[in-house]
Design an enzyme around this catalytic site. Structure first.
Site, short mmCIF file in Angstrom:
data_model
loop_
_atom_site.label_atom_id
_atom_site.label_comp_id
_atom_site.label_asym_id
_atom_site.label_seq_id
_atom_site.Cartn_x
_atom_site.Cartn_y
_atom_site.Cartn_z
N ARG A 569 -2.92 6.41 9.54
CA ARG A 569 -2.14 5.88 8.55
C ARG A 569 -2.91 4.12 7.77
NH1 ARG A 569 3.03 2.47 11.40
NH2 ARG A 569 1.14 2.39 13.14
N ASP A 570 -4.32 4.11 8.03
CA ASP A 570 -5.37 3.13 7.72
C ASP A 570 -6.45 4.25 6.69
OD1 ASP A 570 -5.14 0.79 7.05
OD2 ASP A 570 -6.54 -0.19 8.47
N LEU A 571 -6.33 4.77 6.42
CA LEU A 571 -7.10 5.36 5.64
C LEU A 571 -8.05 4.95 4.72
CD1 LEU A 571 -8.56 8.41 7.14
CD2 LEU A 571 -7.32 9.21 4.69
#
Ligand code: NAG
Ligand code: NAG
Ligand code: NAG
Ligand code: NAG
Ligand code: NAG
Ligand code: NAG
Length: 763
Positions: A569-571
């Protein structure tokens, strides 16, 4: 003793002989009578040298088998075994072809024949051009087929007619009625023992043909019938078409067979039946070779989820892996054994609530959408009728219970249908895939809410409202309690999806996940005090490419191979750490979510992540799935290639973000203009174009148009950039982005501020 002065001469003569022989003399591809194959000799297919035939001993075994494997791959992968049930003990085995009967024979050191080709029926001999009376030959071909030709050049026997556990491109799985051959796959007993296990994949031809995986007498998996495009139980088949796979399903009087081909010869792929895979149980697995990783990568497998087991919800039950509990009854049916059903064992299935009114012709049909149609073993197929005709046919037969299209390619009439009688076994639904099933109901059950039930419904509604309210209060209380508890710990929290299933409890730390957990010190050491990639020289193209592949592998592990499916979700660039070897490590799992294997997507009210990397459906609607990570990966790839941030603005007209800018330049044929100028033109143009294409495919607006990570890795492994699908306009292309600095940002590692960080290495 020979006088010394003669030695040089002999040496020279030997050299001469060596020089005269063709360069690949060590590797012939044919044996003929009088030239048997012995010991460590191998035959290697001559055109491309792809396959080798020879004797091998599996690891951990002293037995010798005649087998075929990939000659060029560093990992020996055996795709065919001749004497799987009758090994030669120890060494000294021979393969010969007899001159009279054109029969292949494997013999042990003592001369005892342990296997011969006549023990399996001969091929139907197709006359070769010319004919003649040459010797019998056995030759290994470039597709992996071992072919014996008789004196007239006719095919006397071929390995493709006797599959072991592997289906190679061009091999058939199914039944050849003309020659009476049952072409099945049988898994090895164990990795050290190729002898047949009870795990068999075969084409069931009694109804509409479908592939069944058996474990002894038990059905383990069912492909569902071919719908003209794919097996209904393998609804993601269409997604591989873009990679150059073609599937062939033949169903006529001569044969009912399935086979596949790959257009891009650089893609090495095989379908294998495995009895020893651990977590998923027995499985049919499609593997593709990844040159970059020098390893096989699992591309597809079945069974995949609890609904892929055969008939978990019994007759007339529907399995939906996204529902809790997964089993429900078809509309108009009730559980046969309410007690076991309540205990969530659905195998007893469901029974009709109202008897059919066949004689009065009052019955009708309800439709179940996105279905894998029921077991067709007892179904009747009619390729000549339209759907409307099938409906009539079904209504006029009192034993008919359902019908569905048999051939979805026959647009617009959808000609051809399958008609079921009796119970509808092994029904499941897919989110977004599958076909329509029309099932028969009595007139009473076709009316959705009948008037007589209204009173009951009011009571039910009140009870339900009260229950829901109570549950909501309890849940809210729990979350408030938990939020307090979590806050007091200073750790990255792991969360199960909101529709958490039994067994997928919330986890507060990574210990229970099969992921290594490193503390701050270890990371600081591994990254040399978070040195950044400031003091270091510029990343050259090879390093960038290596980093892209590494991130892709790490993400594949998270999405597919780890025990829990994990969505990061936070690449973003700052969450990619590089070690001394410039191997990327995905870090900061503070926002990661675990998924049950069954979940396809999750909806959240709290959208967290980083602007510029978030997929449109996530940013706008809070829907996240593996495909939203794929979007972020695509942004990363484009940033790595261009050295620019997605948050800047990059066109003269002043309103294109990086994604739209990259897309427009690539479309104009000027993709190479996008490459970071700091590379001074030193890069591999093919690799760059491949990365740009892959990056843009990953940032498509519609999640369904984005590849999954295994496909991304395959695209990166492919040498044929032209065969990749052409990306459409990326998501967020029209958005006006705020101007920002446009320099390539080195990972700033400022994220490393919590006590514990969990890292996954790209394997
Ligand atoms: C065959 O290969 C094995 C392993 O490489 C080796 O130990 C053995 O000596 C070889 N045998 C012959 C007859 O060359
Ligand atoms: C293979 O042969 C070696 C030497 O004879 C022996 O020590 C070993 O136990 C054998 N292994 C198996 C699996 O039979
Ligand atoms: C010859 O070898 C085979 C297989 O290796 C074995 O089954 C058979 O017992 C052997 N026969 C003799 C006479 O040693
Ligand atoms: C082929 O073999 C499978 C598995 O042994 C069996 O279930 C199937 O009925 C066979 N088909 C034919 C046509 O013999
Ligand atoms: C069987 O599956 C396991 C786990 O997926 C894998 O490690 C193994 O290599 C597979 N075996 C074969 C012969 O492909
Ligand atoms: C399905 O429909 C297509 C297009 O009409 C046709 O070419 C194909 O032969 C049909 N397949 C079967 C099994 O009838």
């Amino acid at each position: 003793m020979a006088p010394n002065h003669r030695l040089p001469l002999r040496l020279a003569a030997d050299l001469l002989i060596l020089l005269l022989l063709p360069a690949d003399s060590g590797a012939r591809d044919t044996i003929s009578p009088g030239q048997p194959l012995r010991g460590n000799d191998t035959l290697v297919s001559s055109a491309s040298g792809t396959f080798a035939l020879g004797f091998f001993s599996p690891p951990g075994s002293n037995n010798t088998y005649l087998g075929i494997w990939y000659a060029k791959l560093p990992v020996r992968t055996v795709v065919w075994v001749a004497n799987r049930a009758n090994p030669v003990r120890g060494t000294g085995a021979t393969l010969s072809v007899s001159s009279s009967a054109c029969e292949l024979a494997v013999a042990g050191a003592n001369g005892t024949v342990v296997w011969s080709s006549s023990s399996s029926p001969p091929a139907t001999g197709a006359a070769a051009d010319g004919g003649g009376d040459g010797p019998c030959t056995a030759r290994i071909h470039d597709d992996g087929n071992l072919v014996v030709r008789d004196q007239g050049g006719r095919v006397a026997w071929q390995g493709f007619d006797h599959p072991t556990d592997t289906l190679l491109p061009g091999m058939r799985l199914g039944v050849d009625f003309a020659s009476g051959k049952n072409l099945t796959l049988t898994a090895w007993a164990s990795p050290s023992d190729p002898s047949p296990s009870p795990v068999v994949a075969a084409m069931e031809t009694s109804g509409d043909p479908e592939v069944i995986v058996w474990n002894g007498d038990a059905k383990v998996w069912r492909s569902g019938p071919w719908d003209g495009v794919q097996f209904t139980g393998v609804p993601d088949t269409v997604t591989y078409k873009s990679l150059g796979f073609t599937f062939r399903f033949v169903n006529n009087k001569q044969e009912a067979t399935y086979s596949f081909q790959v257009r891009d010869a650089s893609i090495v792929t095989r379908l294998a039946l495995n009895s020893s895979s651990t977590a998923s149980g027995l499985a049919l697995q499609r593997w593709t070779w990844l040159d970059a990783a020098r390893a096989w990568s699992l591309y597809w497998y079945a069974p995949k989820d609890q609904c892929d087991a055969v008939s978990p919800c019994g007759a007339n039950g529907v399995c939906d892996p996204n529902a809790v509990p997964p089993c429900s009854c078809l509309r108009g049916f009730t559980p046969r054994s309410p007690a076991t059903w309540a205990l969530r064992d659905g195998r007893d299935g469901c029974v009709r609530a109202t008897p059919l009114g066949c004689a009065k012709r009052t019955d009708g049909f309800a439709v179940l959408t996105h279905a894998k149609v029921p077991d067709t073993a007892r179904a009747v197929v009619d390729y000549g009728s339209s759907l409307a005709q099938c409906r009539e046919r079904c209504l006029s037969s009192c034993s008919c219970t359902a019908y569905a299209s048999a051939n979805l390619t026959g647009e617009p009439g959808h000609r051809g249908c399958v008609i079921w009688t009796g119970g509808l076994d092994d029904l499941r639904v897919y989110p977004g895939y599958g076909q329509d099933l029309y099932f028969r109901l009595a007139a009473a059950d076709l009316v959705s809410v009948s008037k007589s039930k209204k009173k009951v419904n009011t009571v039910v509604a009140i009870i339900v409202s009260i229950t829901v309210l109570a549950i909501l209060l309890a849940v809210a209380g729990f979350f408030i309690w938990r939020a307090k508890k979590t806050k007091s710990r200073k750790q990255g929290a792991w969360r199960a999806g909101p529709r958490s299933k039994e067994g997928s409890e919330e986890k507060d730390n990574g210990d229970d996940l099969e992921l290594p957990v490193y503390d701050y010190e270890t990371i600081a050491k591994a990254t040399e005090g978070f040195s950044n990639t400031t003091k270091s020289k510029l990343l050259d193209w090879q390093t960038r490419y290596h980093i892209i592949e590494g991130i892709a592998r790490g993400l594949l592990y998270l999405h597919q191979d780890s025990r829990y499916r994990i969505i990061h979700r936070d690449l973003k660039t700052s969450n990619i750490l590089l070690d001394k070897e410039m191997t990327p490590k995905i870090s900061d799992f503070g926002m990661a979510r675990m998924f049950g294997n069954e979940d396809a997507e999750i909806n959240t009210l709290r959208v967290v992540g980083t602007y510029g990397y978030m997929a449109p459906e996530y940013a706008m609607d809070g829907v996240f799935s593996v495909k939203s990570d794929v979007f972020s990966f695509g942004v990363l790839v484009l940033e790595i290639v261009t050295g620019k941030r997605n948050r800047g603005v990059y066109s003269y007209s002043g309103h294109l973000n990086l994604l739209a800018y990259a897309w427009s330049l690539l479309n104009e044929g000027n993709g190479l203009d996008l490459v970071d100028e700091n590379l001074n033109g030193s890069f591999d143009p093919d690799e760059v174009l491949k990365c740009l294409k892959v990056g843009l495919l990953c940032v498509q607006e519609n999640p369904d148009d984005r590849p999954v990570m295994s496909q991304v890795l395959m695209m990166l492994a492919s040498n044929d950039t032209a065969s990749l699908p052409t990306p459409g306009q990326p998501g967020f292309a029209a958005r006006r982005a705020a101007a920002e600095d446009t320099s390539w940002s080195k990972p700033d590692c400022s994220v490393v501020d919590s006590m514990t960080i969990t890292m996954v290495e790209g394997r």
